[in-house]
Design a protein around this motif. Structure first.
Motif, PDB file in Angstrom:
ATOM      1  N   UNK A 300      -2.395 -12.584   0.962  1.00 58.21           N
ATOM      2  CA  UNK A 300      -3.602 -11.840   0.455  1.00 58.21           C
ATOM      3  C   UNK A 300      -3.705 -10.770  -0.211  1.00 58.21           C
ATOM      4  N   UNK A 301      -2.699 -10.977  -1.485  1.00 55.89           N
ATOM      5  CA  UNK A 301      -2.370  -9.604  -2.269  1.00 55.89           C
ATOM      6  C   UNK A 301      -1.475 -10.092  -3.147  1.00 55.89           C
ATOM      7  N   UNK A 302      -1.229  -9.935  -4.487  1.00 56.34           N
ATOM      8  CA  UNK A 302      -0.010 -10.515  -5.304  1.00 56.34           C
ATOM      9  C   UNK A 302       1.380  -9.764  -4.682  1.00 56.34           C
ATOM     10  N   UNK A 303       1.016  -8.540  -4.462  1.00 59.62           N
ATOM     11  CA  UNK A 303       2.442  -7.371  -3.412  1.00 59.62           C
ATOM     12  C   UNK A 303       2.607  -8.441  -2.883  1.00 59.62           C
ATOM     13  N   UNK A 304       3.530  -8.469  -1.851  1.00 56.83           N
ATOM     14  CA  UNK A 304       3.898  -8.756  -1.317  1.00 56.83           C
ATOM     15  C   UNK A 304       4.364  -7.563  -0.424  1.00 56.83           C
ATOM     16  N   UNK A 305       4.357  -6.365  -0.796  1.00 57.65           N
ATOM     17  CA  UNK A 305       4.914  -5.003   0.006  1.00 57.65           C
ATOM     18  C   UNK A 305       3.242  -4.650   1.052  1.00 57.65           C
ATOM     19  N   UNK A 306       2.455  -4.972  -0.069  1.00 52.84           N
ATOM     20  CA  UNK A 306       1.416  -4.646   0.842  1.00 52.84           C
ATOM     21  C   UNK A 306       0.091  -5.727   1.721  1.00 52.84           C
ATOM     22  N   UNK A 307       1.506  -6.928   1.921  1.00 54.18           N
ATOM     23  CA  UNK A 307       0.659  -7.430   2.933  1.00 54.18           C
ATOM     24  C   UNK A 307       0.654  -7.300   4.221  1.00 54.18           C
ATOM     25  N   UNK A 308       2.010  -6.256   5.140  1.00 55.63           N
ATOM     26  CA  UNK A 308       1.287  -5.891   6.609  1.00 55.63           C
ATOM     27  C   UNK A 308       0.630  -5.614   6.884  1.00 55.63           C
ATOM     28  N   UNK A 309      -0.047  -4.484   5.511  1.00 57.72           N
ATOM     29  CA  UNK A 309      -1.279  -3.016   5.836  1.00 57.72           C
ATOM     30  C   UNK A 309      -2.061  -3.579   5.768  1.00 57.72           C
ATOM     31  N   UNK A 310      -2.476  -4.873   5.227  1.00 51.11           N
ATOM     32  CA  UNK A 310      -3.429  -5.451   4.804  1.00 51.11           C
ATOM     33  C   UNK A 310      -3.899  -6.595   5.908  1.00 51.11           C
ATOM     34  N   UNK A 311      -3.123  -6.375   6.397  1.00 47.31           N
ATOM     35  CA  UNK A 311      -2.742  -7.303   8.216  1.00 47.31           C
ATOM     36  C   UNK A 311      -3.381  -6.476   9.074  1.00 47.31           C
ATOM     37  N   UNK A 312      -2.576  -5.620   9.666  1.00 50.48           N
ATOM     38  CA  UNK A 312      -2.386  -5.253  10.908  1.00 50.48           C
ATOM     39  C   UNK A 312      -3.494  -4.192  10.017  1.00 50.48           C
ATOM     40  N   UNK A 313      -3.863  -3.169   9.746  1.00 52.19           N
ATOM     41  CA  UNK A 313      -4.494  -1.694   9.693  1.00 52.19           C
ATOM     42  C   UNK A 313      -5.692  -2.116   9.666  1.00 52.19           C
ATOM     43  N   UNK A 520       0.177  -3.194  -8.729  1.00 59.48           N
ATOM     44  CA  UNK A 520      -0.301  -4.052  -7.864  1.00 59.48           C
ATOM     45  C   UNK A 520      -1.149  -2.675  -6.906  1.00 59.48           C
ATOM     46  N   UNK A 521      -0.967  -1.661  -7.419  1.00 59.64           N
ATOM     47  CA  UNK A 521      -2.175  -0.561  -5.888  1.00 59.64           C
ATOM     48  C   UNK A 521      -1.409  -0.482  -4.194  1.00 59.64           C
ATOM     49  N   UNK A 522       0.162  -0.772  -4.677  1.00 57.26           N
ATOM     50  CA  UNK A 522       0.902  -0.363  -3.167  1.00 57.26           C
ATOM     51  C   UNK A 522       0.539   0.897  -3.158  1.00 57.26           C
ATOM     52  N   UNK A 523       0.572   1.484  -4.258  1.00 57.64           N
ATOM     53  CA  UNK A 523       0.674   3.239  -4.121  1.00 57.64           C
ATOM     54  C   UNK A 523      -0.364   3.835  -3.430  1.00 57.64           C
ATOM     55  N   UNK A 524      -1.221   3.270  -2.940  1.00 54.27           N
ATOM     56  CA  UNK A 524      -2.738   3.316  -2.261  1.00 54.27           C
ATOM     57  C   UNK A 524      -3.421   3.827  -1.448  1.00 54.27           C
ATOM     58  N   UNK A 525      -1.312   2.754  -0.167  1.00 51.34           N
ATOM     59  CA  UNK A 525      -1.399   2.750   0.398  1.00 51.34           C
ATOM     60  C   UNK A 525      -1.243   3.610   1.359  1.00 51.34           C
ATOM     61  N   UNK A 526      -0.800   4.699   0.562  1.00 50.72           N
ATOM     62  CA  UNK A 526       0.623   5.378   0.839  1.00 50.72           C
ATOM     63  C   UNK A 526      -0.329   7.255   1.444  1.00 50.72           C
TER      64      UNK A 526
END
Ligand code: BDP
Length: 666
Positions: A300-313, A520-526
């Motif tokens: 659901x995002x181009x960066x796999x590192x972001x996907x679990x957060x996006x699905x669960x949060x 990818x802006x994964x940092x914004x999840x922190x």
């Protein structure tokens, strides 16, 4: 004389069992109960083991006999030579007995007062064991569970396994793989599970099962597994009743749903919360729990590192109280080093637990020494234990004689248990405990040899990071088996995020994954201040630099070296460190069991060869992009890229290319 002195080094991962009678045993153990429960009977056996604490006189054990979990604490008070053990539960008293055994092994005196309470109520192993006896990502033989023989034939190893868990405070176990067979919940298999649960019970080890979400369809031909369907709900309620009739203290379910092809509620247009709650409601009347995994990565995002957060949060607050979300320590997948998963702390209304991997899928399997306490401690530095409900460890246990393959890998099982009990223990302290109890007799080993050994354990994980994936590089493993390096790997048709290039992003400009707002802006999840810290290459910790940034090859780093020079430096240091372990191990030789010594020595040789392979492969491959040769420090380089690309380290020869193959490639 301690027990271990009398039974020298028989016990690498084994059971301290001896039928001989020896002087100095604790003889007089009194209980506040006339009839001993099976757990208190174990307490008696453990305390009266030959040779244990010879200076101790009488021991009085006072257990309030409570049965509930969550009160596994204990207190030991010494008055002169006599001890009193007090605990709210029988299990607490058993843990106290094991505490005394640890003290005995280290040669330390029993203090006047010891009081212990575990940090987590639930300290659970996850077995990835399949019903056909294979183990997914297992490197210590086949499954311990002999499904074909159970429940009629009971291996003595089941009790040995339970005892090894109890000794380190592990109080629960999931018996089967998260990629679960629906057959696991069939009636014949439940009878097999009951047989194991009966053996484990006195050791305080609760049984859980991984379940396949579509089991009602696969097992009983229901037309759907939709969690909102009444028929499906009834199926699970009936199944729960059947399970608890057999196993009254059954722990609950672990679920991998809508992940890597496993079925789940989203197949029926429902959410993770709908699925988890449906199972939770089936278990709730009996006090069971659902551990619902957040290891998902739908693109659901181009960066796999972001996907679990996006699905669960966004689902925070929607789960029933007996659901715990089980989250891997990092957002990708058990890499030698990851940033912690930003999902931790991001669901304040939902219980969460951490999943660590004890089995070394990404850390050299059972060939490499990688003592993992430093990795888990690092995690607890970012995610406070108090914010978690529980911790799970993916087991490294199999039916090898020592149960863990590498003779020193038992230390990881041990470290997982000890940190689940007390996350404040230092890696050095845990290593010392394990070494004293299993490897050497501390009173007969020179102090400097012992401390070099402890140091070898404590530094080994960082050494693996250095020779495999330094500076925040990740997932540049060979496809599938994840043993050797394959930064060049290309598998036609494979998901892009299963391939190393997706992660290292090497190009002529530089190396690393840009996860800043410009990327990818994964940092914004922190949360802040970490978000800002990680966002800038100047403040990002060096060990996560390439996790968060695409860094130019010639960029000067805080070490004074350029990125390229630093990369060469780290690979060289990792190789050197591992080569050095052979020298340490040579010094240890007179003090350890010869068979264990030879076995570990051979594995250290393999590890050093593999480290060299990793260094050569990664530096030669990346030099195509940096346009620079490896620095002098990175030499000698033994291989050519062209040749290494022809060998799949780990498949062509499982442990390592044979010397003959290596020669043919030179
Ligand atoms: C990955 C493993 C895979 C597991 C998966 C999981 O490669 O075998 O099934 O994780 O955790 O690390 O579900």
């Amino acid at each position: 004389m301690t027990l271990k002195t009398l039974l020298p080094r028989l016990v690498v991962g084994g059971v301290l069992a001896c039928s001989c009678q020896m002087a100095g045993a604790i003889e007089n153990v009194k209980f506040n109960h006339k009839r001993l429960s099976p757990t208190l009977e174990l307490v008696r056996q453990e305390l009266t083991a030959p040779g244990l604490l010879p200076s101790i006189g009488d021991v009085k054990v006072v257990s309030k006999g409570q049965r509930s979990t969550g009160s596994d604490s204990y207190e030991i008070v010494r008055k002169g030579n006599d001890l009193t053990i007090s605990a709210p539960t029988d299990l607490g008293a058993l843990y106290a007995a094991y505490h005394l055994q640890r003290l005995d092994a280290s040669g330390a005196d029993v203090p006047e007062r010891v009081a212990e309470t575990p940090a987590f109520d639930l300290r659970i192993l996850n077995h990835w064991d399949n019903l056909d006896g294979t183990i997914e990502r297992g490197y210590a033989g086949r499954s311990l569970w002999r499904w074909d023989e159970l429940p009629d034939s009971l291996s003595p190893r089941y009790a040995e396994y339970a005892r090894r868990n109890a000794r380190i405070g592990i109080n629960a176990t999931v018996l089967n793989n998260v990629n679960a067979s629906p057959l696991m919940l069939s009636t014949p298999y439940l009878h097999k599970v009951k047989a194991l649960a009966d053996i484990f019970r006195p050791y305080g080890l609760k049984v859980y099962l991984s379940v396949n979400f579509a089991t009602p369809m696969a097992l009983d031909s229901l037309p759907t597994a939709d969690p909102l369907d009444k028929g499906v709900q009834k199926w699970w309620a009936d199944k729960a009743r059947e399970i608890y009739a057999l196993i009254p203290d059954f722990g609950g379910f672990l679920v991998k749903a809508n992940s890597e092809g496993q079925p789940g509620p989203m197949d029926f247009g429902r959410t993770h919360a709908d699925g988890a709650n449906m199972l939770a409601r089936a278990l709730r009347p009996y006090g069971g729990q659902v551990m619902w995994r957040a290891f998902v990565y739908s693109p659901i995002d181009a960066d796999r590192a972001k996907q679990a957060y996006m699905e669960f949060q966004p689902l925070d607050g929607q789960f029933d109280p007996n659901v715990i979300i089980q989250i891997k320590n990092g957002p990708i997948d058990f890499q030698p080093r990851e940033a912690y998963s930003p999902l931790f702390g991001a669901m304040p209304s939902t219980p969460q637990m951490a999943e660590f991997q004890v089995t070394q899928e990404y850390l050299g399997h059972s060939n490499h020494l990688a003592f993992l306490a430093p990795m888990w401690q690092e995690f607890f530095g970012d995610v406070p234990p108090s914010s978690l409900k529980a911790v799970a460890g993916v087991a490294n246990v199999g039916d090898d004689p020592n149960m863990t393959g590498h003779p020193l890998a038992d230390a990881n099982w041990y470290a997982f248990g000890r940190l689940a009990w007390d996350p404040a223990l230092t890696p050095e302290a845990i290593a010392a405990e394990w070494i004293d109890a299993n490897l050497i007799d501390p009173s007969a080993t020179p102090a400097e040899v012992r401390s070099e050994l402890i140091d070898m354990f404590a530094t080994s994980r960082e050494a693996v990071v250095d020779y495999m994936m330094p500076l925040g590089l990740h997932h540049i493993f060979a496809f599938g088996h994840h043993y050797g390096p394959e930064p060049w790997c290309d598998v036609p048709g494979a998901r892009p995020d299963w391939l190393p290039r997706y992660y290292h992003r090497a190009d002529s400009a530089g190396l690393g994954f840009d996860r800043t707002p410009a990327g990818s802006d994964a940092v914004s999840q922190y949360p802040e201040p970490l978000r800002s810290t990680y966002s800038s290459p100047d403040t990002c910790p060096l060990n996560l630099l390439l996790w968060f940034h695409h860094v130019p090859w010639t960029q000067k780093l805080s070490t004074g070296r350029t990125l390229w020079e630093e990369l060469c430096h780290r690979y060289a240091v990792g190789c050197e460190q591992v080569a050095g372990y052979q020298h340490t191990w040579a010094k240890v030789r007179p003090y350890v069991n010869p068979e264990v010594w030879a076995d570990v020595n051979a594995r250290l040789v393999t590890q050093a060869r593999d480290a060299q392979w990793w260094k050569d492969a990664c530096l030669l491959y990346f030099s195509k992009f940096s346009g620079m040769d490896p620095t002098p420090e990175a030499y000698p380089i033994h291989h050519t890229l062209e040749n290494m690309e022809r060998v799949n380290l780990g498949i062509d020869n499982y442990t390592c290319p044979s010397p003959a193959l290596l020669d043919s490639l030179r």
